[in-house]
Scaffold this motif. Structure first.
Motif, PDB file in Angstrom:
ATOM      1  N   LYS A  20      13.003   5.264  -5.768  1.00  0.00           N
ATOM      2  CA  LYS A  20      11.963   5.979  -5.024  1.00  0.00           C
ATOM      3  C   LYS A  20      10.764   5.052  -4.757  1.00  0.00           C
ATOM      4  O   LYS A  20      10.203   5.029  -3.652  1.00  0.00           O
ATOM      5  CB  LYS A  20      11.517   7.213  -5.812  1.00  0.00           C
ATOM      6  CG  LYS A  20      10.414   8.014  -5.188  1.00  0.00           C
ATOM      7  CD  LYS A  20      10.801   8.592  -3.839  1.00  0.00           C
ATOM      8  CE  LYS A  20      11.849   9.676  -3.957  1.00  0.00           C
ATOM      9  NZ  LYS A  20      12.113  10.316  -2.625  1.00  0.00           N
ATOM     10  N   GLU A  23      11.617   2.472  -2.073  1.00  0.00           N
ATOM     11  CA  GLU A  23      11.673   3.114  -0.752  1.00  0.00           C
ATOM     12  C   GLU A  23      10.269   3.135  -0.129  1.00  0.00           C
ATOM     13  O   GLU A  23      10.088   2.816   1.057  1.00  0.00           O
ATOM     14  CB  GLU A  23      12.208   4.536  -0.934  1.00  0.00           C
ATOM     15  CG  GLU A  23      12.407   5.349   0.308  1.00  0.00           C
ATOM     16  CD  GLU A  23      12.878   6.759  -0.055  1.00  0.00           C
ATOM     17  OE1 GLU A  23      12.243   7.721   0.421  1.00  0.00           O
ATOM     18  OE2 GLU A  23      13.843   6.897  -0.828  1.00  0.00           O
ATOM     19  N   ILE A  24       9.284   3.460  -0.938  1.00  0.00           N
ATOM     20  CA  ILE A  24       7.895   3.501  -0.453  1.00  0.00           C
ATOM     21  C   ILE A  24       7.339   2.085  -0.305  1.00  0.00           C
ATOM     22  O   ILE A  24       6.638   1.766   0.672  1.00  0.00           O
ATOM     23  CB  ILE A  24       7.036   4.349  -1.412  1.00  0.00           C
ATOM     24  CG1 ILE A  24       7.536   5.801  -1.399  1.00  0.00           C
ATOM     25  CG2 ILE A  24       5.558   4.284  -1.043  1.00  0.00           C
ATOM     26  CD1 ILE A  24       6.991   6.669  -2.515  1.00  0.00           C
ATOM     27  N   TYR A  25       7.660   1.216  -1.250  1.00  0.00           N
ATOM     28  CA  TYR A  25       7.185  -0.180  -1.232  1.00  0.00           C
ATOM     29  C   TYR A  25       7.626  -0.897   0.043  1.00  0.00           C
ATOM     30  O   TYR A  25       6.867  -1.702   0.611  1.00  0.00           O
ATOM     31  CB  TYR A  25       7.762  -0.883  -2.463  1.00  0.00           C
ATOM     32  CG  TYR A  25       7.313  -2.311  -2.688  1.00  0.00           C
ATOM     33  CD1 TYR A  25       6.020  -2.616  -3.100  1.00  0.00           C
ATOM     34  CD2 TYR A  25       8.216  -3.368  -2.548  1.00  0.00           C
ATOM     35  CE1 TYR A  25       5.633  -3.921  -3.355  1.00  0.00           C
ATOM     36  CE2 TYR A  25       7.831  -4.676  -2.803  1.00  0.00           C
ATOM     37  CZ  TYR A  25       6.537  -4.949  -3.206  1.00  0.00           C
ATOM     38  OH  TYR A  25       6.162  -6.240  -3.460  1.00  0.00           O
ATOM     39  N   ALA A  27       8.319   0.484   2.904  1.00  0.00           N
ATOM     40  CA  ALA A  27       7.876   1.145   4.129  1.00  0.00           C
ATOM     41  C   ALA A  27       6.769   0.321   4.800  1.00  0.00           C
ATOM     42  O   ALA A  27       6.139  -0.539   4.177  1.00  0.00           O
ATOM     43  CB  ALA A  27       7.364   2.547   3.811  1.00  0.00           C
ATOM     44  N   PHE A  30       1.797   2.801   3.214  1.00  0.00           N
ATOM     45  CA  PHE A  30       1.781   3.891   2.250  1.00  0.00           C
ATOM     46  C   PHE A  30       0.333   4.182   1.880  1.00  0.00           C
ATOM     47  O   PHE A  30      -0.551   3.336   1.994  1.00  0.00           O
ATOM     48  CB  PHE A  30       2.613   3.573   0.995  1.00  0.00           C
ATOM     49  CG  PHE A  30       2.344   2.233   0.369  1.00  0.00           C
ATOM     50  CD1 PHE A  30       1.224   2.023  -0.434  1.00  0.00           C
ATOM     51  CD2 PHE A  30       3.223   1.171   0.571  1.00  0.00           C
ATOM     52  CE1 PHE A  30       0.983   0.790  -1.016  1.00  0.00           C
ATOM     53  CE2 PHE A  30       2.987  -0.068  -0.007  1.00  0.00           C
ATOM     54  CZ  PHE A  30       1.866  -0.259  -0.802  1.00  0.00           C
ATOM     55  N   THR A  42      -0.877   5.597  -5.830  1.00  0.00           N
ATOM     56  CA  THR A  42      -0.161   5.692  -4.560  1.00  0.00           C
ATOM     57  C   THR A  42       0.831   6.851  -4.607  1.00  0.00           C
ATOM     58  O   THR A  42       1.094   7.429  -5.664  1.00  0.00           O
ATOM     59  CB  THR A  42       0.628   4.396  -4.268  1.00  0.00           C
ATOM     60  OG1 THR A  42       1.737   4.323  -5.179  1.00  0.00           O
ATOM     61  CG2 THR A  42      -0.254   3.165  -4.428  1.00  0.00           C
ATOM     62  N   GLU A  43       1.409   7.129  -3.441  1.00  0.00           N
ATOM     63  CA  GLU A  43       2.441   8.167  -3.397  1.00  0.00           C
ATOM     64  C   GLU A  43       3.651   7.758  -4.233  1.00  0.00           C
ATOM     65  O   GLU A  43       4.401   8.624  -4.708  1.00  0.00           O
ATOM     66  CB  GLU A  43       2.841   8.445  -1.953  1.00  0.00           C
ATOM     67  CG  GLU A  43       3.341   7.231  -1.183  1.00  0.00           C
ATOM     68  CD  GLU A  43       3.416   7.476   0.314  1.00  0.00           C
ATOM     69  OE1 GLU A  43       4.357   8.169   0.752  1.00  0.00           O
ATOM     70  OE2 GLU A  43       2.540   6.975   1.040  1.00  0.00           O
ATOM     71  N   ALA A  44       3.841   6.458  -4.446  1.00  0.00           N
ATOM     72  CA  ALA A  44       4.955   6.002  -5.281  1.00  0.00           C
ATOM     73  C   ALA A  44       4.728   6.392  -6.742  1.00  0.00           C
ATOM     74  O   ALA A  44       5.666   6.813  -7.432  1.00  0.00           O
ATOM     75  CB  ALA A  44       5.124   4.484  -5.157  1.00  0.00           C
TER      76      ALA A  44
END
Length: 265
Positions: A20, A23-25, A27, A30, A42-44
């Motif tokens: 997870k 996946e954000i890293y 992108a 973020f 962060t959202e991560a």
């Protein structure tokens, strides 16, 4: 506690959280917010926390769970508890430097006895087996089966030529002053709880931390280092670093191979 089950669950959840996070890293962009203590989140962090917390509560509903991202858990206390930093090294994550980890640990009577440290961007995985010994797993990592394991052990340090690791984001003069008390052959910087793991594998002999940390930052790395024969002591009096403290804040500390001849602060 069923330690074999604990080892399997912690490893699996760390890998799922790592997926997870990456996946954000990876992108294009973020969101980065600032918490009340001025540290970034962060959202991560939040996504990994939700995943790990749900998994641990499902498998171990009777064990207290303390996690960095859930402030309500910081006022709860127990002799035995699980403690999580879903994304340690958020600054490294934000700057895309790769030195960040997923940390999950189990603490018994003040001692982190089991833990997993997973660095997804570096593809390094360290954890304790059911018997408490520490291993590094070679990737690629599967959720349902464990790959090739290498037992890890601290170094037999050469006190005339020590290998030191220190914080990448929090290096300061006080840290350098303490390191200068030793005969140092090489000094490297690393982010997050990876520093404990470098001592655990013998890639470094000593990691002094003269700066603020919380128990969720250190417990998993401490458990891995403990399982590899290493020690973590307070910086001031060299007594063992204990867990379950008020507010879960740590004093300054030193993580090291017992063959290192420690200097006084």
């Amino acid at each position: 506690m069923d330690y074999d089950k604990l080892s399997v669950v912690m490893r699996r959840l760390a890998l799922e959280a790592g997926d997870k996070i990456m996946e954000i890293y990876n992108a294009d962009d973020f969101e980065v917010k600032t918490k009340s203590d001025a540290s970034p989140v962060t959202e991560a962090d939040e996504a990994a926390d939700a995943l790990i917390s749900a998994g641990l509560r499902a498998e171990f509903p009777d064990v207290l769970l303390v996690t960095e991202e859930q402030a309500a858990s910081h006022s709860q206390r127990a002799d035995t508890f699980l403690i999580v930093d879903p994304l340690d090294g958020t600054k490294e994550f934000v700057h895309r430097r790769g030195d960040f980890t997923v940390n999950i640990a189990y603490v018994e009577n003040g001692v982190p006895t089991r833990g997993v440290v997973y660095a997804p961007a570096k593809e390094r995985m360290f954890f304790t087996l059911g018997d408490g010994t520490a291993v590094e797993e070679a990737g690629p990592f599967a959720k349902t089966s464990v790959g090739e394991l290498t037992p890890i052990n601290v170094s037999d340090a050469d006190n005339a030529a020590l290998l030191v690791v220190a914080s990448k984001s929090h290096r300061d003069q006080a840290t350098d002053d303490y390191i200068n008390k030793y005969a140092v052959a090489d000094s490297k910087s690393a982010g997050s709880s990876l520093k404990f793991c470098l001592v655990a594998t013998g890639e470094a002999d000593i990691y002094p931390r003269v700066g603020r940390t919380m128990e969720w930052d250190t417990a998993a790395g401490h458990a891995v280092l403990h399982g590899a024969g290493g020690k973590v002591v307070r910086f001031d009096d060299h007594s063992p670093l204990v867990y379950g403290k008020e507010g879960y804040a740590n004093p300054f500390f030193i993580a090291y191979s017992p063959s290192v001849e420690l200097k006084k602060a």
